[in-house]
Design a protein around this motif. Structure first.
Motif, short mmCIF file in Angstrom:
data_model
loop_
_atom_site.label_atom_id
_atom_site.label_comp_id
_atom_site.label_asym_id
_atom_site.label_seq_id
_atom_site.Cartn_x
_atom_site.Cartn_y
_atom_site.Cartn_z
N THR A 116 0.84 -1.20 0.00
CA THR A 116 0.00 0.00 0.00
C THR A 116 0.87 1.24 0.00
OG1 THR A 116 -0.14 -0.10 2.41
CG2 THR A 116 -1.93 -1.13 1.18
N ASN B 114 7.55 0.69 -0.39
CA ASN B 114 6.13 0.75 -0.74
C ASN B 114 5.95 0.46 -2.23
OD1 ASN B 114 6.54 2.93 1.60
ND2 ASN B 114 4.50 2.08 1.77
N ALA C 49 2.70 0.08 -4.02
CA ALA C 49 1.25 0.10 -4.16
C ALA C 49 0.86 -0.14 -5.62
CB ALA C 49 0.70 1.44 -3.68
N GLY D 125 -4.80 1.99 -2.18
CA GLY D 125 -4.40 2.00 -0.78
C GLY D 125 -5.34 2.81 0.09
#
Length: 319
Positions: free
Chosen positions: A34, A63, A65, A182
């Motif tokens: 996310t 991260n 996402a 997210g």
């Protein structure tokens, strides 16, 4: 609030030795599916900060996402199984999204479970400017005008999506949804009024609720939260059948050697016994819960079966 630790887990919580990996100078990367700024990201960073010293390594958060967690999941599933690439997975990446659609990874066959981190109930929240008294009032307004409000989700196949769709099904209402990459951007647009409702985890929403920027209408779970004792469950509010518990845990690529899995589980459980970590996680509305790798794997398989059955019953789709 912390759940009792199983004896087998407690026995493994002696001081952890640094991992004996092939390249000890390499960094351990925790891939988060996310965007930065959300609840999953905050939890992963809290744990990464404490894991580094135990593992004798630099531990960073990456991260990745996109595609409702599938980008990060596929990336980790194809990584070298040497303990240097881990995933902070959760109910969406390893149960809900795979139950909803065919993905480029198998949530069971392509991963080695490391251990459970914790759980968090799902919360129904609204932008505080929305003229809705309570859940019953919302249902009445949606029955009168189905497209009056919209809900945000962290993406199709995530807990906020499933919870919202279950709410619509159980309440007999229509409300369009807007999927985001997210929870952070979804909460952001709910704060801004572009969408009016959301079903985030209590962990993700609690800071905004406490600040008065989001209004908590109900808990989508079997009981009220001690952090929000005045907020009823959806069942108490008149809508039964919407219980969505979110869980979080660490995974490694399939075929990761058992000694590395055991050492990672030992280090993770030791971090989760840290009073500062427990306090930070619980203050945000999550409950620390540890496990062995085997027990975590059993949870993943049971949850996958549960949500597959629900997708068929409720006729949910990825669109």
């Amino acid at each position: 609030m912390r759940r009792p630790i199983a004896p087998a887990v407690a026995a493994a919580m002696a001081p952890a030795a640094p991992l004996a990996l092939a390249c000890p100078h390499e960094t351990v990367t925790i891939v988060v599916p996310t965007a930065a700024g959300g609840g999953n990201d905050a939890m992963a960073r809290t744990l990464a900060h404490k894991l580094g010293p135990l593992l004798g390594r630099t531990v960073i958060v990456d991260n990745r996402a996109g595609a409702n967690g599938a980008i990060a999941s596929e990336y980790v599933s194809r990584a070298t199984p040497d303990g240097q690439t881990l995933m902070f997975g959760y109910v969406a990446t390893h149960a809900m999204n795979p139950a909803l659609q065919k993905l480029p990874y198998d949530p069971v066959a392509d991963f080695t479970p490391i251990g459970l981190v914790g759980t968090s109930p799902t919360l129904m929240v609204a932008n505080p400017t929305v003229p809705v008294k309570d859940v019953k009032d919302l249902v009445a307004q949606l029955q009168a005008k189905p497209d009056k409000y919209a809900y945000a989700s962290a993406g199709n196949g995530t807990a906020p999506h499933f919870a919202a769709e279950l709410f619509k099904l159980s309440a007999g209402v229509v409300m369009p949804g807007a999927p985001y990459e997210g929870s952070a951007p979804a909460i952001g647009d709910t704060l801004g009024g572009q969408t009016q409702f959301m079903f985030p985890s209590l962990f993700s929403a609690l800071p905004q609720v406490r600040a008065g920027k989001l209004r908590a209408l109900a808990v989508a779970g079997p009981k009220r939260s001690c952090l929000l004792p005045d907020v009823p469950t959806l069942k108490e509010a008149g809508v039964d059948g919407v219980e969505v518990q979110q869980w979080y845990g660490f995974f490694a690529p399939a075929k990761t050697p058992q000694p590395i899995v055991d050492q990672l589980n030992q280090a993770l459980n030791q971090v989760l016994a840290d009073k500062e970590v427990i306090r930070r996680i619980e203050e945000h509305g999550a409950e620390v819960e540890t496990s062995t790798p085997e027990k975590f794997g059993e949870l993943v398989e049971s949850e996958l079966a549960k949500w597959k059955a629900l997708v068929q019953r409720a006729k949910l789709t990825a669109d």
